[in-house]
Enzyme design. Sequence first.
Site, PDB file in Angstrom:
ATOM      1  N   LEU A  33     -11.285   2.071  14.934  1.00  0.00           N
ATOM      2  CA  LEU A  33     -10.081   1.416  14.418  1.00  0.00           C
ATOM      3  C   LEU A  33     -10.058  -0.080  14.736  1.00  0.00           C
ATOM      4  O   LEU A  33     -10.502  -0.508  15.799  1.00  0.00           O
ATOM      5  CB  LEU A  33      -8.833   2.098  15.005  1.00  0.00           C
ATOM      6  CG  LEU A  33      -8.724   3.603  14.734  1.00  0.00           C
ATOM      7  CD1 LEU A  33      -7.427   4.163  15.316  1.00  0.00           C
ATOM      8  CD2 LEU A  33      -8.809   3.916  13.241  1.00  0.00           C
ATOM      9  N   GLU A  35      -7.752  -4.037  13.459  1.00  0.00           N
ATOM     10  CA  GLU A  35      -6.408  -4.511  13.082  1.00  0.00           C
ATOM     11  C   GLU A  35      -6.002  -4.077  11.673  1.00  0.00           C
ATOM     12  O   GLU A  35      -4.814  -3.952  11.387  1.00  0.00           O
ATOM     13  CB  GLU A  35      -6.316  -6.042  13.183  1.00  0.00           C
ATOM     14  CG  GLU A  35      -6.241  -6.565  14.595  1.00  0.00           C
ATOM     15  CD  GLU A  35      -7.623  -6.914  15.152  1.00  0.00           C
ATOM     16  OE1 GLU A  35      -8.628  -6.267  14.739  1.00  0.00           O
ATOM     17  OE2 GLU A  35      -7.708  -7.811  15.986  1.00  0.00           O
ATOM     18  N   HIS A  37      -6.582  -1.140  10.329  1.00  0.00           N
ATOM     19  CA  HIS A  37      -5.980   0.193  10.484  1.00  0.00           C
ATOM     20  C   HIS A  37      -4.609   0.082  11.154  1.00  0.00           C
ATOM     21  O   HIS A  37      -3.670   0.793  10.785  1.00  0.00           O
ATOM     22  CB  HIS A  37      -6.867   1.086  11.366  1.00  0.00           C
ATOM     23  CG  HIS A  37      -8.206   1.382  10.789  1.00  0.00           C
ATOM     24  ND1 HIS A  37      -9.382   0.897  11.313  1.00  0.00           N
ATOM     25  CD2 HIS A  37      -8.563   2.126   9.711  1.00  0.00           C
ATOM     26  CE1 HIS A  37     -10.406   1.329  10.597  1.00  0.00           C
ATOM     27  NE2 HIS A  37      -9.938   2.062   9.618  1.00  0.00           N
ATOM     28  N   GLN A  61     -19.503  11.652   2.549  1.00  0.00           N
ATOM     29  CA  GLN A  61     -19.355  10.404   1.797  1.00  0.00           C
ATOM     30  C   GLN A  61     -20.442   9.383   2.136  1.00  0.00           C
ATOM     31  O   GLN A  61     -20.432   8.269   1.622  1.00  0.00           O
ATOM     32  CB  GLN A  61     -17.960   9.804   1.983  1.00  0.00           C
ATOM     33  CG  GLN A  61     -17.676   9.198   3.353  1.00  0.00           C
ATOM     34  CD  GLN A  61     -16.237   8.736   3.457  1.00  0.00           C
ATOM     35  OE1 GLN A  61     -15.322   9.550   3.539  1.00  0.00           O
ATOM     36  NE2 GLN A  61     -16.007   7.425   3.446  1.00  0.00           N
ATOM     37  N   GLY A 147      -6.132   0.736   2.694  1.00  0.00           N
ATOM     38  CA  GLY A 147      -6.283  -0.725   2.743  1.00  0.00           C
ATOM     39  C   GLY A 147      -6.871  -1.276   1.454  1.00  0.00           C
ATOM     40  O   GLY A 147      -7.798  -0.700   0.873  1.00  0.00           O
ATOM     41  N   GLN A 153     -11.974   2.370  -3.705  1.00  0.00           N
ATOM     42  CA  GLN A 153     -11.510   3.632  -3.089  1.00  0.00           C
ATOM     43  C   GLN A 153     -10.033   3.869  -3.437  1.00  0.00           C
ATOM     44  O   GLN A 153      -9.629   4.981  -3.780  1.00  0.00           O
ATOM     45  CB  GLN A 153     -11.712   3.561  -1.576  1.00  0.00           C
ATOM     46  CG  GLN A 153     -11.049   4.686  -0.816  1.00  0.00           C
ATOM     47  CD  GLN A 153     -11.500   4.757   0.643  1.00  0.00           C
ATOM     48  OE1 GLN A 153     -12.575   5.204   0.934  1.00  0.00           O
ATOM     49  NE2 GLN A 153     -10.652   4.322   1.565  1.00  0.00           N
ATOM     50  N   SER A 186     -14.941  -2.011  10.062  1.00  0.00           N
ATOM     51  CA  SER A 186     -15.659  -1.340  11.147  1.00  0.00           C
ATOM     52  C   SER A 186     -17.127  -1.764  11.169  1.00  0.00           C
ATOM     53  O   SER A 186     -17.798  -1.662  12.182  1.00  0.00           O
ATOM     54  CB  SER A 186     -15.610   0.177  10.959  1.00  0.00           C
ATOM     55  OG  SER A 186     -14.290   0.576  10.746  1.00  0.00           O
TER      56      SER A 186
HETATM   57  O1  PAF Z   1     -11.629   4.478   4.214  1.00  0.00           O
HETATM   58  C1  PAF Z   1     -12.046   5.345   4.999  1.00  0.00           C
HETATM   59  O2  PAF Z   1     -12.084   5.160   6.214  1.00  0.00           O
HETATM   60  C2  PAF Z   1     -12.554   6.674   4.437  1.00  0.00           C
HETATM   61  O3  PAF Z   1     -13.210   6.507   3.232  1.00  0.00           O
HETATM   62  C3  PAF Z   1     -11.453   7.753   4.336  1.00  0.00           C
HETATM   63  C4  PAF Z   1     -10.395   7.352   3.327  1.00  0.00           C
HETATM   64  C5  PAF Z   1     -10.819   7.973   5.684  1.00  0.00           C
HETATM   65  C6  PAF Z   1     -12.062   9.072   3.858  1.00  0.00           C
HETATM   66  O4  PAF Z   1     -13.014   9.536   4.751  1.00  0.00           O
END
Ligand code: PAF
Length: 294
Positions: A33, A35, A37, A61, A147, A153, A186
Amino acid sequence: MKVIKKPSSLQEITEFLRLTGKRIGFVPTMGALHEGHVSLLLNSSDLCDITIASVFVNPIQFTEETDLEKYPRDFKRDYFICQKANVDYIFYPSVDDMYGENYLTEVKVKELSDKYEGEFRPGHFTGVASVVLKLLNIVKPHVAFFGQKDAQQCTVIKKMVTDLNLDTEIIVCDTVRESDGLAKSSRNVFLDETERSNAAVLYKALELGGDLILGGKYNNSQDVSSQMYHFIKSQVPSAEIQYIAITDNKLLDEIKDLNNFEGKVLVSLAVKFNGVRLIDNILLTKKGILNHVT
Ligand code: PAF
């Protein structure tokens, strides 16, 4: 703050919370995590009675095994960040909890998943959509926060939520940036000192793109992206530019006629700095760049 590991346990809790009239906010994460998040978590705790964060590095993913192995993990640190950001529950399942034996189901948002990011990371958005749908079914939040940095996404998830009539509102929060404009991510921990300072070129290139579009001199998005491409290469010759896209932000179609386009323009890019792949974007309206960092 409670840590819940089993999907069925969290389902029981959220069912009860819903029955007692609580508004549930949800922030899905893969941990590590930062800022960005924190701003999602604080938005949730501002707007909702209960905030649930998930920390789950979703294997389906990732397109490269090494990327999955290298993904930063530090649950203790994530725990304290969540605690400070007013989180009520952390959902922290194992891979087995999420994908037990013989897991077979996938959700694909067609077309949107295959362009731009999808071209360089085939299958990525099917993995994202599948896990997000599972998470939404487990948490059953009234609102889920994502975000803007991950613009594609957000588009994929919003489309899935609309197409599948899911009962969750999706709120997209602004990208949080360093003082030189670099988007918090990250992946930034993988940049060495030189790469970190080179990476500031991304936001400068996006600003250049935004200014060129707003200046009205260029009607064709290819001309703008080509100027952005040459700008990045002139500043950081080693940068490996994967794409620069100028699109609408609903279906991610390229905007051909910039001067007559009415909606929000999304300028997005993906660039590798010595193997570290970063993405970023800005949104603009006719009035200017939204949430411009000066
Ligand atoms: O953005 C992310 O961190 C990931 O793609 C998510 C939305 C948590 C799905 O694993």
